[in-house]
Design a protein around this motif. Structure first.
Motif, PDB file in Angstrom:
ATOM      1  N   SER A  53       0.827  -1.194   0.000  1.00 18.01           N
ATOM      2  CA  SER A  53       0.000   0.000   0.000  1.00 18.01           C
ATOM      3  C   SER A  53       0.865   1.249   0.000  1.00 18.01           C
ATOM      4  O   SER A  53       1.841   1.331   0.752  1.00 18.01           O
ATOM      5  CB  SER A  53      -0.905   0.011   1.231  1.00 18.01           C
ATOM      6  OG  SER A  53      -1.542   1.272   1.368  1.00 18.01           O
ATOM      7  N   PRO A  54       0.512   2.253  -0.832  1.00 16.88           N
ATOM      8  CA  PRO A  54       1.246   3.515  -0.763  1.00 16.88           C
ATOM      9  C   PRO A  54       1.031   4.250   0.554  1.00 16.88           C
ATOM     10  O   PRO A  54       1.809   5.139   0.904  1.00 16.88           O
ATOM     11  CB  PRO A  54       0.675   4.309  -1.941  1.00 16.88           C
ATOM     12  CG  PRO A  54      -0.704   3.772  -2.135  1.00 16.88           C
ATOM     13  CD  PRO A  54      -0.587   2.311  -1.813  1.00 16.88           C
ATOM     14  N   TRP A 117      -6.602   2.089   0.813  1.00 18.02           N
ATOM     15  CA  TRP A 117      -5.407   1.279   1.010  1.00 18.02           C
ATOM     16  C   TRP A 117      -4.676   1.002  -0.297  1.00 18.02           C
ATOM     17  O   TRP A 117      -3.438   0.989  -0.342  1.00 18.02           O
ATOM     18  CB  TRP A 117      -5.766  -0.051   1.676  1.00 18.02           C
ATOM     19  CG  TRP A 117      -5.946   0.057   3.156  1.00 18.02           C
ATOM     20  CD1 TRP A 117      -7.105   0.003   3.857  1.00 18.02           C
ATOM     21  CD2 TRP A 117      -4.912   0.269   4.122  1.00 18.02           C
ATOM     22  NE1 TRP A 117      -6.878   0.163   5.198  1.00 18.02           N
ATOM     23  CE2 TRP A 117      -5.529   0.328   5.395  1.00 18.02           C
ATOM     24  CE3 TRP A 117      -3.533   0.414   4.038  1.00 18.02           C
ATOM     25  CZ2 TRP A 117      -4.804   0.515   6.563  1.00 18.02           C
ATOM     26  CZ3 TRP A 117      -2.799   0.608   5.211  1.00 18.02           C
ATOM     27  CH2 TRP A 117      -3.434   0.655   6.451  1.00 18.02           C
ATOM     28  N   GLU A 118      -5.417   0.771  -1.379  1.00 14.37           N
ATOM     29  CA  GLU A 118      -4.769   0.354  -2.626  1.00 14.37           C
ATOM     30  C   GLU A 118      -4.137   1.500  -3.395  1.00 14.37           C
ATOM     31  O   GLU A 118      -3.067   1.340  -3.998  1.00 14.37           O
ATOM     32  CB  GLU A 118      -5.791  -0.332  -3.524  1.00 14.37           C
ATOM     33  CG  GLU A 118      -6.246  -1.689  -3.031  1.00 14.37           C
ATOM     34  CD  GLU A 118      -7.007  -2.429  -4.101  1.00 14.37           C
ATOM     35  OE1 GLU A 118      -6.390  -3.264  -4.786  1.00 14.37           O
ATOM     36  OE2 GLU A 118      -8.211  -2.154  -4.278  1.00 14.37           O
ATOM     37  N   ILE A 119      -4.806   2.667  -3.428  1.00 12.25           N
ATOM     38  CA  ILE A 119      -4.276   3.755  -4.260  1.00 12.25           C
ATOM     39  C   ILE A 119      -4.123   5.063  -3.486  1.00 12.25           C
ATOM     40  O   ILE A 119      -3.868   6.110  -4.087  1.00 12.25           O
ATOM     41  CB  ILE A 119      -5.136   3.968  -5.521  1.00 12.25           C
ATOM     42  CG1 ILE A 119      -6.588   4.310  -5.173  1.00 12.25           C
ATOM     43  CG2 ILE A 119      -5.091   2.739  -6.419  1.00 12.25           C
ATOM     44  CD1 ILE A 119      -7.436   4.626  -6.401  1.00 12.25           C
ATOM     45  N   GLY A 120      -4.281   5.026  -2.177  1.00  7.82           N
ATOM     46  CA  GLY A 120      -3.943   6.171  -1.351  1.00  7.82           C
ATOM     47  C   GLY A 120      -4.916   7.323  -1.373  1.00  7.82           C
ATOM     48  O   GLY A 120      -4.560   8.451  -1.019  1.00  7.82           O
ATOM     49  N   LYS A 121      -6.157   7.087  -1.741  1.00  5.85           N
ATOM     50  CA  LYS A 121      -7.135   8.162  -1.696  1.00  5.85           C
ATOM     51  C   LYS A 121      -7.459   8.530  -0.251  1.00  5.85           C
ATOM     52  O   LYS A 121      -7.401   7.675   0.637  1.00  5.85           O
ATOM     53  CB  LYS A 121      -8.426   7.738  -2.413  1.00  5.85           C
ATOM     54  CG  LYS A 121      -8.347   7.761  -3.929  1.00  5.85           C
ATOM     55  CD  LYS A 121      -9.680   7.440  -4.550  1.00  5.85           C
ATOM     56  CE  LYS A 121      -9.636   7.520  -6.064  1.00  5.85           C
ATOM     57  NZ  LYS A 121      -9.582   8.896  -6.569  1.00  5.85           N
ATOM     58  N   THR A 122      -7.828   9.773  -0.036  1.00  5.42           N
ATOM     59  CA  THR A 122      -8.388  10.141   1.261  1.00  5.42           C
ATOM     60  C   THR A 122      -9.793   9.558   1.349  1.00  5.42           C
ATOM     61  O   THR A 122     -10.392   9.155   0.334  1.00  5.42           O
ATOM     62  CB  THR A 122      -8.462  11.663   1.417  1.00  5.42           C
ATOM     63  OG1 THR A 122      -9.373  12.191   0.443  1.00  5.42           O
ATOM     64  CG2 THR A 122      -7.091  12.300   1.247  1.00  5.42           C
ATOM     65  N   TRP A 123     -10.346   9.532   2.549  1.00  4.53           N
ATOM     66  CA  TRP A 123     -11.693   9.005   2.716  1.00  4.53           C
ATOM     67  C   TRP A 123     -12.709   9.795   1.887  1.00  4.53           C
ATOM     68  O   TRP A 123     -13.566   9.221   1.220  1.00  4.53           O
ATOM     69  CB  TRP A 123     -12.074   9.024   4.193  1.00  4.53           C
ATOM     70  CG  TRP A 123     -13.478   8.566   4.470  1.00  4.53           C
ATOM     71  CD1 TRP A 123     -14.503   9.312   4.969  1.00  4.53           C
ATOM     72  CD2 TRP A 123     -14.009   7.251   4.263  1.00  4.53           C
ATOM     73  NE1 TRP A 123     -15.642   8.554   5.085  1.00  4.53           N
ATOM     74  CE2 TRP A 123     -15.368   7.282   4.662  1.00  4.53           C
ATOM     75  CE3 TRP A 123     -13.475   6.059   3.778  1.00  4.53           C
ATOM     76  CZ2 TRP A 123     -16.191   6.153   4.583  1.00  4.53           C
ATOM     77  CZ3 TRP A 123     -14.293   4.941   3.701  1.00  4.53           C
ATOM     78  CH2 TRP A 123     -15.632   4.999   4.096  1.00  4.53           C
TER      79      TRP A 123
END
Length: 516
Positions: A53-54, A117-123
């Motif tokens: 995860s990034p 978790w997979e691409i680091g987006k914020t909620w």
């Protein structure tokens, strides 16, 4: 608040999220690996690739990479599904897709956590990605009758190859609309991230009999099946110009219908302007997802005499940006943080940007602002190699990629100009863009300048976006090839109409789609 006070919000840890995904769709997750899906079955074909995860370097599920032989089998199976599905009444297709949307909506938060978790987006960004997919497809369910008048499905399935940044609102959204229009839809899962989210979403949709295929693999390995095969009815690609150019070259010989969305340097020009408070709000919003999106604005072209006023509005915003671990909280009961952005897609991208910025400065670019990772909101001892603090460079040298290419990260460049001709030249640096904007107090002047911009959409004192529902989307110059999409044109792009029909889009004048 000190870093030592932060923790991952209980219940959002990767192990917990992945366990929830396996429980929701056990057919698609086997032990600690993901499966591929074609011909209505989940399959073990494919070699799982390790992934991290990034967000913090946690080991996560990687893509199960198939070879060319398996991909060819998947495409043939999709053609068989296409032949059956294309005869299904629209009423049945609408009922099945509506039911799939209900299932996806019921797992909305889980899909969003996978994206974090997979691409680091914020909620906030992750939930927006899921919601745009669901709301967009619901809009098509309401509008589809008129859009399909005198139209029929394509001769074969639609092949979708998209970048990792919007798995739901771009890739899954496209597949569901393509299925609603009567086509089977194939997706190549992005190698860099989002495959677990797409696996769960595909599993939930496939339970309702939708003709979807999801496979993982490298582009060169799968291109024979997903791009060059005469089975494919349309190729839909979203990504960079390098890969897009290779896809376009493959399509020359086949004549297959295509939609190729590629990068461009989207610019915000500032000319005879004074509403700086509004502009500052636009600057902050532009950093959503760390500018890792096709409609981000990484270049500001500023009238020289307004430069001091520009800096007075711009610098306070970038200094106040918040970034860090998207799931870090001070107490278990706290809501997830409202950050401007999290990590980049991986540590390699962060290093690439670091090197590019250093090279640009070394060649004469002026560092107006260089953020510090120490200002990030991180867990104690957390791995931060995929994070990149905001940077702004004045006058990037012509020899730097920052002069003409999209950085795809939180790096802004500023170019100063003295004349309208210089403004237009600087804003057209990348030979075509998806969007552009002009900040100008006089709308007639702005409209006159906009006519000479090589961008598909131009905003006057506001940003522009894709517009996946009732607004057409495309690109100008090298940022787009093939049919335009959005609203009715998205449906027209994946259906055949009256004989001799010519679809709106960017493609050579001699191109006529077979079967149209």
């Amino acid at each position: 608040m000190t870093p030592a006070e932060l923790m991952v919000k209980p219940g959002t840890e990767w192990a917990t999220v992945y366990a929830r995904a396996r429980a929701a769709a056990p057919e698609a997750f086997e032990d600690d690996r993901l499966l591929n899906f074609w011909g209505g079955r989940w399959r073990r074909e494919g070699t799982p690739v390790p992934a991290v995860s990034p967000v913090d370097g946690t080991e996560i599920a990687g893509p199960p990479m198939v070879d060319a032989v398996a991909a060819a089998k998947a495409v043939r199976a999709s053609l068989n599904e296409h032949r059956t599905w294309s005869f299904a009444p629209l009423t049945e297709r609408r009922i099945r897709i509506a039911a799939a949307l209900d299932d996806l909506a019921g797992h909305r938060d889980l899909l969003a956590l996978l994206l974090v978790w997979e691409i680091g987006k914020t909620w906030r960004s992750a939930t927006a990605d899921v919601d745009r997919c669901l709301d967009g497809v619901r809009w098509y369910l309401e509008q589809i009758d008129g859009m399909l008048a005198d139209r029929r499905p394509l001769r074969g399935p639609v092949s979708n190859i998209a970048s990792w940044n919007y798995p739901m609102s771009v890739l899954m959204h496209a597949m569901l609309v393509q299925a609603l229009a009567g086509n089977a839809a194939i997706a190549k899962a992005p190698t860099d991230g989002g495959v677990a989210c797409l696996t769960l979403a595909t599993a939930l949709a496939a339970r309702h009999g939708l003709p979807l295929t999801l496979i993982s693999g490298s582009g060169p390995e799968l291109s024979a099946a997903l791009v060059r095969s005469d089975i494919i009815g349309c190729v839909a690609f979203v990504g960079g110009r390098h890969t897009g150019g290779a896809v376009a070259a493959d399509l020359v010989a086949t004549g297959t219908r295509h939609i190729l969305e590629q990068e461009g340097l989207n610019c915000w020009g500032i000319w005879e302007f004074g509403d700086w408070d509004t502009f500052a709000g636009h600057v902050r919003a532009s950093f959503e997802y760390g500018k890792q999106r096709c409609t981000a604005y990484p270049r500001y072209v500023v009238q020289r005499r307004l430069f001091d006023e520009f800096l007075s509005a711009y610098l306070p915003v970038v200094r106040d940006l918040t970034f860090g671990h998207p799931l870090a909280v001070a107490a278990p009961e706290d809501p997830l943080p409202e950050l401007d952005f999290g990590p980049l897609i991986n540590d390699a991208k962060a290093k690439e940007l670091c090197d590019t910025v250093a090279d640009a400065v070394g060649r004469g670019g002026v560092p107006l602002y260089q953020g510090d990772l120490a200002a990030g909101r991180f867990l104690p001892g957390q791995q931060t190699s995929a994070y990149f603090a905001p940077v702004a460079i004045l006058d990037p040298p012509a020899s730097s990629p920052l002069h003409h290419a999209e950085p795809f990260g939180p790096v802004d460049t500023i170019v100063l100009v003295d004349t309208e001709a210089e403004l237009l030249s600087a804003m057209n640096a990348s030979n075509g863009a998806l969007v552009a904007s002009l900040a100008c107090d006089d709308e007639s002047t702005a409209q006159r300048l906009a006519a000479d911009l090589r961008a598909f959409k131009v905003g006057i004192n506001r940003p522009r976006s894709r517009g996946d529902r009732d607004e057409v989307f495309g690109g100008a110059g090298a940022s787009w090839r093939g049919a335009f999409v959005g609203g009715e044109l998205l449906v027209r792009a994946v259906t055949d109409g009256p004989p001799g029909e010519r679809l709106p889009g960017n493609f050579p004048a001699y191109t006529l789609y077979p079967g149209a």
